[in-house]
Design a protein around this motif. Structure first.
Motif, short mmCIF file in Angstrom:
data_model
loop_
_atom_site.label_atom_id
_atom_site.label_comp_id
_atom_site.label_asym_id
_atom_site.label_seq_id
_atom_site.Cartn_x
_atom_site.Cartn_y
_atom_site.Cartn_z
N VAL A 37 -27.22 -53.34 -15.79
CA VAL A 37 -26.72 -54.67 -15.41
C VAL A 37 -25.25 -54.81 -15.81
O VAL A 37 -24.72 -54.04 -16.60
CB VAL A 37 -27.55 -55.79 -16.09
CG1 VAL A 37 -28.97 -55.79 -15.55
CG2 VAL A 37 -27.56 -55.62 -17.60
N LEU A 38 -24.64 -55.84 -15.28
CA LEU A 38 -23.23 -56.10 -15.58
C LEU A 38 -23.09 -56.70 -16.99
O LEU A 38 -23.96 -57.44 -17.43
CB LEU A 38 -22.66 -57.10 -14.56
CG LEU A 38 -22.47 -56.56 -13.14
CD1 LEU A 38 -22.25 -57.71 -12.16
CD2 LEU A 38 -21.29 -55.58 -13.09
N PRO A 39 -22.00 -56.41 -17.67
CA PRO A 39 -21.79 -57.03 -18.97
C PRO A 39 -21.36 -58.50 -18.79
O PRO A 39 -21.03 -58.92 -17.68
CB PRO A 39 -20.63 -56.21 -19.57
CG PRO A 39 -19.91 -55.68 -18.38
CD PRO A 39 -20.91 -55.51 -17.28
N ALA A 40 -21.38 -59.25 -19.89
CA ALA A 40 -20.99 -60.67 -19.81
C ALA A 40 -19.55 -60.79 -19.29
O ALA A 40 -19.24 -61.64 -18.47
CB ALA A 40 -21.14 -61.31 -21.18
N GLU A 41 -18.69 -59.91 -19.79
CA GLU A 41 -17.29 -59.90 -19.35
C GLU A 41 -17.10 -58.70 -18.43
O GLU A 41 -17.11 -57.56 -18.90
CB GLU A 41 -16.36 -59.72 -20.57
CG GLU A 41 -16.34 -60.91 -21.51
CD GLU A 41 -15.35 -61.97 -21.05
OE1 GLU A 41 -14.22 -61.59 -20.69
OE2 GLU A 41 -15.72 -63.16 -21.03
N VAL A 42 -16.98 -58.94 -17.16
CA VAL A 42 -16.81 -57.81 -16.24
C VAL A 42 -15.36 -57.34 -16.28
O VAL A 42 -14.44 -58.15 -16.13
CB VAL A 42 -17.19 -58.23 -14.80
CG1 VAL A 42 -17.06 -57.03 -13.85
CG2 VAL A 42 -18.61 -58.78 -14.76
N PRO A 43 -15.12 -56.04 -16.54
CA PRO A 43 -13.74 -55.55 -16.61
C PRO A 43 -13.05 -55.61 -15.25
O PRO A 43 -13.69 -55.81 -14.21
CB PRO A 43 -13.89 -54.11 -17.09
CG PRO A 43 -15.27 -53.73 -16.73
CD PRO A 43 -16.09 -54.97 -16.76
N GLY A 44 -11.75 -55.40 -15.26
CA GLY A 44 -10.94 -55.55 -14.04
C GLY A 44 -11.21 -54.52 -12.97
O GLY A 44 -10.91 -54.74 -11.80
N TYR A 48 -10.38 -43.43 -11.92
CA TYR A 48 -11.77 -43.65 -12.34
C TYR A 48 -11.92 -43.86 -13.84
O TYR A 48 -12.83 -44.53 -14.30
CB TYR A 48 -12.65 -42.47 -11.88
CG TYR A 48 -12.36 -41.17 -12.57
CD1 TYR A 48 -13.04 -40.82 -13.72
CD2 TYR A 48 -11.40 -40.28 -12.07
CE1 TYR A 48 -12.78 -39.63 -14.38
CE2 TYR A 48 -11.13 -39.10 -12.71
CZ TYR A 48 -11.82 -38.76 -13.87
OH TYR A 48 -11.56 -37.59 -14.52
N ALA A 49 -10.97 -43.29 -14.60
CA ALA A 49 -11.13 -43.34 -16.07
C ALA A 49 -10.98 -44.74 -16.63
O ALA A 49 -11.53 -45.06 -17.69
CB ALA A 49 -10.12 -42.40 -16.72
N ASP A 50 -10.31 -45.62 -15.93
CA ASP A 50 -10.15 -46.97 -16.49
C ASP A 50 -11.22 -47.94 -15.99
O ASP A 50 -11.20 -49.13 -16.30
CB ASP A 50 -8.74 -47.52 -16.19
CG ASP A 50 -8.52 -47.79 -14.70
OD1 ASP A 50 -9.53 -47.76 -13.94
OD2 ASP A 50 -7.37 -48.02 -14.29
N ALA A 51 -12.19 -47.40 -15.22
CA ALA A 51 -13.20 -48.30 -14.64
C ALA A 51 -14.49 -48.28 -15.46
O ALA A 51 -14.75 -47.33 -16.22
CB ALA A 51 -13.50 -47.87 -13.21
N LEU A 52 -15.27 -49.35 -15.29
CA LEU A 52 -16.65 -49.32 -15.78
C LEU A 52 -17.46 -48.80 -14.61
O LEU A 52 -17.44 -49.38 -13.52
CB LEU A 52 -17.11 -50.73 -16.18
CG LEU A 52 -18.56 -50.84 -16.65
CD1 LEU A 52 -18.81 -49.98 -17.89
CD2 LEU A 52 -18.91 -52.30 -16.96
N CYS A 53 -18.16 -47.67 -14.84
CA CYS A 53 -18.81 -46.99 -13.71
C CYS A 53 -20.32 -47.19 -13.72
O CYS A 53 -20.98 -47.04 -14.75
CB CYS A 53 -18.48 -45.50 -13.77
SG CYS A 53 -19.27 -44.57 -12.45
N TYR A 54 -20.88 -47.52 -12.56
CA TYR A 54 -22.32 -47.63 -12.35
C TYR A 54 -22.72 -46.55 -11.37
O TYR A 54 -22.12 -46.45 -10.29
CB TYR A 54 -22.69 -49.00 -11.79
CG TYR A 54 -22.57 -50.09 -12.82
CD1 TYR A 54 -23.70 -50.50 -13.53
CD2 TYR A 54 -21.35 -50.69 -13.10
CE1 TYR A 54 -23.59 -51.49 -14.50
CE2 TYR A 54 -21.23 -51.67 -14.06
CZ TYR A 54 -22.36 -52.08 -14.76
OH TYR A 54 -22.27 -53.03 -15.72
#
Lengths: 367, 379
Positions: A147-154, A237-243
Motif C-alpha cells: 500500500v501507499l505510505p501516508a506521505e507519498v513521495p514526489g 529510478y533510484a529516487d523513486a518509491l517503487c511498487y
C-alpha cells in the motif's frame, strides 16, 4: 443489502446491532441469524462479507474483470490490497486471492478485480465462463501491505507484468483520484498490446496527466527486464518509491537489482504465485509445518496424524481410518494425498483428515 | 478376527477381496460428488428453514386449533429434517468436501439439546468405529437397556420396556446424557468429578435450547404463550419418537449380529466392512420416507460409508445387497412397522432372563436361517 451511501451504511450498522443482540441470538439458536438472513437474500449476513457481481467484462481473451457490489460488512480497501474471493465450482468452495484494481476513492463502493485465465485454473476458468451479474461470491476483508505510505513521495515508479497490473493499477487510479502532484512512471510488461488489460484507460490517464510516463514493454520486442532497459525507460529510478508486481522472474530481477544498489527500502513487492502451489505427483518430501505448535518436520510419506504424533504433538483423533472426522484440521497451504484413494488436493485453507492424508511437498497445518 | 458359527466365515482372501470391492465402490462415489450433491443439501436446508419459519408463524395463531396443529406439524418436520437429513449427515463429514463452513462437520450445531461436539465423539467415533462390539459400542443399550443376548441378564433389566419407553419419549435428553455414562458412574468405574466439563457444556446447550422453545418463543406469542409452548413441546416429542424409532431399527432388529472384543482384535479393512454390514439393518420405504429418515433407512450403506452424502445410499443399495449376498452375508431389511415391531419384541424378550438357562444367546443362534456356503460363492 446494497449500501452505497454512508446513510445506508449507518442504517445497516444499526440493523446489525439488533440482529446480533442477545435476544435475537437466543431465538436463532443453534444456527445463528445468518442462516435465516440468507433465506431472504443471499447477500445478507451479520459478519461475512458477501458480494454480488454487478458487471462482467472480458478485457483481453485471457482475462475477465468483475465489478462486485459488497454487502454492508465490507470495510473498504486501500490501494494495492488484495481480497480472498470464495466461489463455488461444482459444489466445492474455492478460494483465490485477487488484487483490488479499483481506486481506494471509488465513490460507488464497488470492488473491481481482474483475473487472468489460467488454462488449467479452476477458479479463473469458471469466472471467465460462468460469472454473470447477480452471482453471489464470498469475500474476505482487504488484506496486504502493498500500500501507499501516508506521505507519498514526489516520484512513484510502478513496474508490473501480466496480471500483476491489478494492484499497481489500483495505486495508479488512487493517485490520479488524489490529484497526486508528483511524478509517476509506469512500466508494464506484456506479451503484446492486445494483452494489456487496462490499455485504453492507461492511455487516457497518460494523455490527461503530463506527469504520468507510461511505458509498455513487450519482452519479445524489447527483451526482458534489465538494468540497461530500466536506465533507458526510467533513468531516475533510484529516487523513486517503487511498487512491483508480476511473474516471479520479473520480481526476482527487480528485487536483486534494487538490493544490489542498496535501494531495498524503496521497493515494495506483491507476490501471488506462492499462495497457490501446484501439487507434485505424490512426492512426500518437503517440510510439514505445524504452525500453531511451531514445530516442523520432514515429510516422510506417513500420514499427517502419525507425523504429528512422532513430533510430540497430540492432535484430536478418533478412528484413525478416515471415518469419524475427529482429526479434521485446517491445512493453510500445500498439497496432500489421501492414502485411501490417492486423491490429491491443494486448496488453500481446506479442512483435511489428518489420519488419512499424507503430505505432497511442503504443507502447513493449523495445529 | 474369529467369527462365530452363526455368522458366515470368510477366508482371509475373501475378506481382502470384500475390502477391495467396497473401497472401489467408495472411490467411485467420492469421485462423482459435485454440484448435484451440494444443491441437494442446500435444498434440504432451505426446506427445513421454511418449515421452521412456517411452524413458528402458525403457532402465533396457535389459539386457533387448526393453526396449532399445522404449526406443530411444520415445526416437527423442521426438527426432524434438521436432526436427521441435515445434522446427522453434515456432522459425519458428508459435506466437508464442499468447503462451506455452514455445512462443515466440525462447525455444525443442531437443533437438539445434545452439544454437537459431544455427539460427534460418542457417535462418529465410538459407535461408528466399534459398531456392535459389546463392551465398546455404547450405543448397544446406551448403558441403560439390554439389547443383545450377550449382555448378561440382571434383575434390573426386568424394567427394559419401561426404560426404553422413557428413552423414546425423552430421546434428545437421552442422547445428551449418553456421554455421562451413568452406568459406569454408578458402578464406580467413572468419577462424577470427571464429568464436570461435560456437564457444563450440556447445561449450556440444553439450557439454550430449552430457553428458546419453552420461554422465549412462548413469551413472544403473548396471550398465545400456552399454545406456542405446547406446540414446541409436542414438536420436540414427535422428533424424539421418530428419531428413536428410526435409530433403533438400524441395529437392533433380529438378524443383526453383535461381536465381542476378541473377535474384532486386529481387524483388516475387509473385516471392518464385514462387521458394519452384519451389524446394521435397513428399512424399506419410499423416497420421501428416506429423506425424513435422514437416509438412515440405508443404515447398512451408511455404516459402510458414513462420510459419503446420504442421498447416494439409495443409488448403491442394490449393489451393496448384491455384494452381501455373493459373500453369503445377511442383508437385513424390512418395512418400518415390521422392524419397529421386531425391536420392541426384542426389548421385551431381553427383559427376561435367557430361557432354560442355556448359554447366553444360544437359543437365538439356533433359530438363524442357514446361509449359503460363502467359500463356494466367492470362489
Amino acid at each position: 443489502m446494497v449500501l452505497n451511501s454512508s446513510l445506508a451504511r449507518v442504517g445497516w450498522r444499526r440493523a446489525r446491532k439488533v440482529l446480533t443482540s442477545r435476544a435475537v441470538t437466543a431465538l436463532t439458536v443453534p444456527h445463528g441469524v445468518d442462516r435465516y438472513l440468507g433465506l431472504i437474500n443471499p447477500l445478507w449476513s451479520v459478519n461475512e462479507v458477501r458480494a454480488a457481481v454487478a458487471d462482467v467484462t472480458h478485457p483481453t481473451p485471457s482475462s475477465v474483470t468483475l465489478t462486485l457490489r459488497p454487502n454492508g460488512n465490507w470495510d473498504g480497501a486501500q490501494a494495492g490490497q488484495y481480497v480472498r474471493l470464495h466461489v463455488e465450482v461444482d459444489g466445492m468452495r474455492r478460494t483465490r486471492c485477487f488484487s483490488v484494481a479499483g481506486s481506494a476513492h471509488r465513490s460507488d463502493g464497488l470492488v473491481e478485480i481482474t483475473a487472468k485465465v489460467n488454462p488449467a485454473g479452476t477458479v479463473s476458468g469458471y469466472l471467465k465462463r460462468h460469472a454473470r451479474p447477480g452471482l453471489v461470491v464470498g469475500l474476505s476483508q482487504a488484506e496486504g501491505g502493498f500500500v501507499l505510505p501516508a506521505e507519498v513521495p514526489g516520484h512513484v515508479l510502478l513496474i508490473s507484468g501480466g496480471s500483476g497490473i491489478t494492484p499497481v493499477m489500483s495505486i495508479l487510479r488512487t493517485l490520479a483520484d488524489r490529484r497526486h502532484t508528483g511524478r509517476i512512471t509506469f512500466l508494464h510488461y506484456a506479451s503484446g498490446p492486445d494483452d494489456v488489460v487496462y490499455r485504453q484507460e492507461l492511455a487516457a490517464l497518460a494523455a490527461a496527466g503530463p506527469r504520468l510516463t507510461l511505458i509498455h514493454a513487450y519482452p519479445r520486442q524489447h527483451g526482458r527486464f534489465s538494468k540497461e532497459q530500466l536506465l533507458e525507460f526510467a533513468p531516475d529510478y533510484a529516487d523513486a518509491l517503487c511498487y512491483c508486481c508480476g511473474p516471479p522472474s520479473l520480481m526476482d530481477a527487480v528485487g536483486s537489482l534494487w538490493r544490489a544498489e542498496g535501494l531495498g527500502d524503496r521497493l515494495r513487492v506483491e507476490r501471488f504465485t506462492t499462495r497457490i502451489t501446484a501439487p507434485p505427483a505424490g512426492d512426500p518430501a518437503g517440510e510439514v509445518r505445524f504452525a500453531r505448535s511451531g514445530v516442523s518436520v520432514r515429510g516422510d510419506g506417513r500420514t499427517l496424524l502419525e507425523q504429528a504424533e512422532s513430533a510430540g504433538l497430540r492432535p484430536d483423533h478418533g478412528c484413525r481410518m478416515g471415518i469419524c472426522h475427529t482429526c479434521t484440521s485446517v491445512k493453510t497451504s500445500g498439497a496432500v494425498r489421501n492414502v485411501l484413494d490417492g486423491t490429491i488436493t491443494a486448496e488453500p485453507g481446506e479442512r483435511i483428515q489428518l489420519c488419512v492424508n499424507a503430505p505432497c511437498g511442503d504443507v502447513e497445518l493449523d495445529i | 478376527m474369529a467369527t462365530r458359527a452363526r455368522i458366515p466365515q470368510l477366508t482371509p482372501e475373501q475378506f481382502d477381496e470384500l475390502g477391495r470391492e467396497l473401497d472401489a465402490l467408495r472411490k467411485e462415489l467420492a469421485d462423482d460428488l459435485g454440484h448435484d450433491d451440494a444443491a441437494y443439501i442446500r435444498r434440504v436446508v432451505t426446506l427445513q428453514q421454511r418449515f421452521e419459519f412456517a411452524g413458528r408463524a402458525l403457532l402465533w395463531a396457535g389459539w386457533f386449533p387448526p393453526a396449532w396443529l399445522a404449526g406443530t406439524a411444520a415445526l416437527s418436520i423442521s426438527k426432524i429434517l434438521d436432526n436427521m437429513e441435515i445434522g446427522h449427515n453434515v456432522m459425519h463429514g458428508q459435506y466437508d468436501w464442499m468447503g462451506d463452513p455452514s455445512l462443515n462437520s466440525k462447525m455444525f450445531e443442531w437443533d437438539t439439546v445434545c452439544p454437537a461436539e459431544q455427539w460427534r465423539h460418542t457417535h462418529n467415533y465410538v459407535h461408528h468405529t466399534f459398531t456392535n462390539i459389546l463392551g465398546k459400542d455404547r450405543d448397544i443399550g446406551y448403558g441403560l437397556l439390554r439389547m443383545v443376548d450377550n449382555q448378561r441378564w440382571r434383575p434390573y433389566y426386568l424394567g427394559n420396556p419401561v426404560y426404553a419407553f422413557v428413552l423414546m419419549v425423552a430421546f434428545e435428553w437421552g442422547v445428551m446424557l449418553h456421554d455421562l455414562e451413568f452406568d459406569r458412574i454408578l458402578s464406580g468405574r467413572r468419577k462424577w468429578s470427571d464429568t464436570k466439563g461435560l456437564r457444563r457444556r450440556m447445561w449450556e446447550k440444553g439450557g439454550k435450547q430449552a430457553l428458546k422453545d419453552y420461554v422465549l418463543f412462548p413469551l413472544l406469542s403473548g396471550p398465545g404463550a400456552m399454545a406456542t409452548l405446547t406446540g414446541n413441546a409436542v414438536a420436540n416429542l414427535v422428533r424424539n419418537l421418530w428419531a428413536f424409532s428410526i435409530i433403533f431399527c438400524g441395529h437392533f432388529p433380529d438378524g443383526v449380529a453383535d461381536f465381542t472384543e476378541e473377535e474384532c482384535a486386529d481387524e483388516t479393512r475387509g473385516q471392518w466392512y464385514y462387521r458394519q454390514m452384519l451389524g446394521s439393518a435397513n428399512i424399506d420405504g419410499g423416497k420421501l420416507f428416506h429423506v425424513v429418515a435422514g437416509n438412515l433407512s440405508f443404515q447398512i450403506e451408511h455404516h459402510l460409508f458414513p462420510d459419503i452424502p446420504a442421498r447416494r445410499y439409495q443409488q448403491i443399495s442394490g449393489r451393496v445387497r448384491e455384494i452381501s449376498e455373493r459373500y453369503g452375508l445377511t442383508y437385513t431389511t424390512g418395512p418400518l412397522g415390521k422392524q419397529v415391531g421386531k425391536v420392541w419384541r426384542k426389548i421385551f424378550r431381553l427383559a427376561l432372563p435367557p430361557r432354560g438357562r442355556t448359554p447366553f444367546g444360544t437359543a437365538r443362534r439356533d433359530k438363524l436361517r442357514p446361509v449359503p456356503d460363502a467359500r463356494r460363492v466367492a470362489a
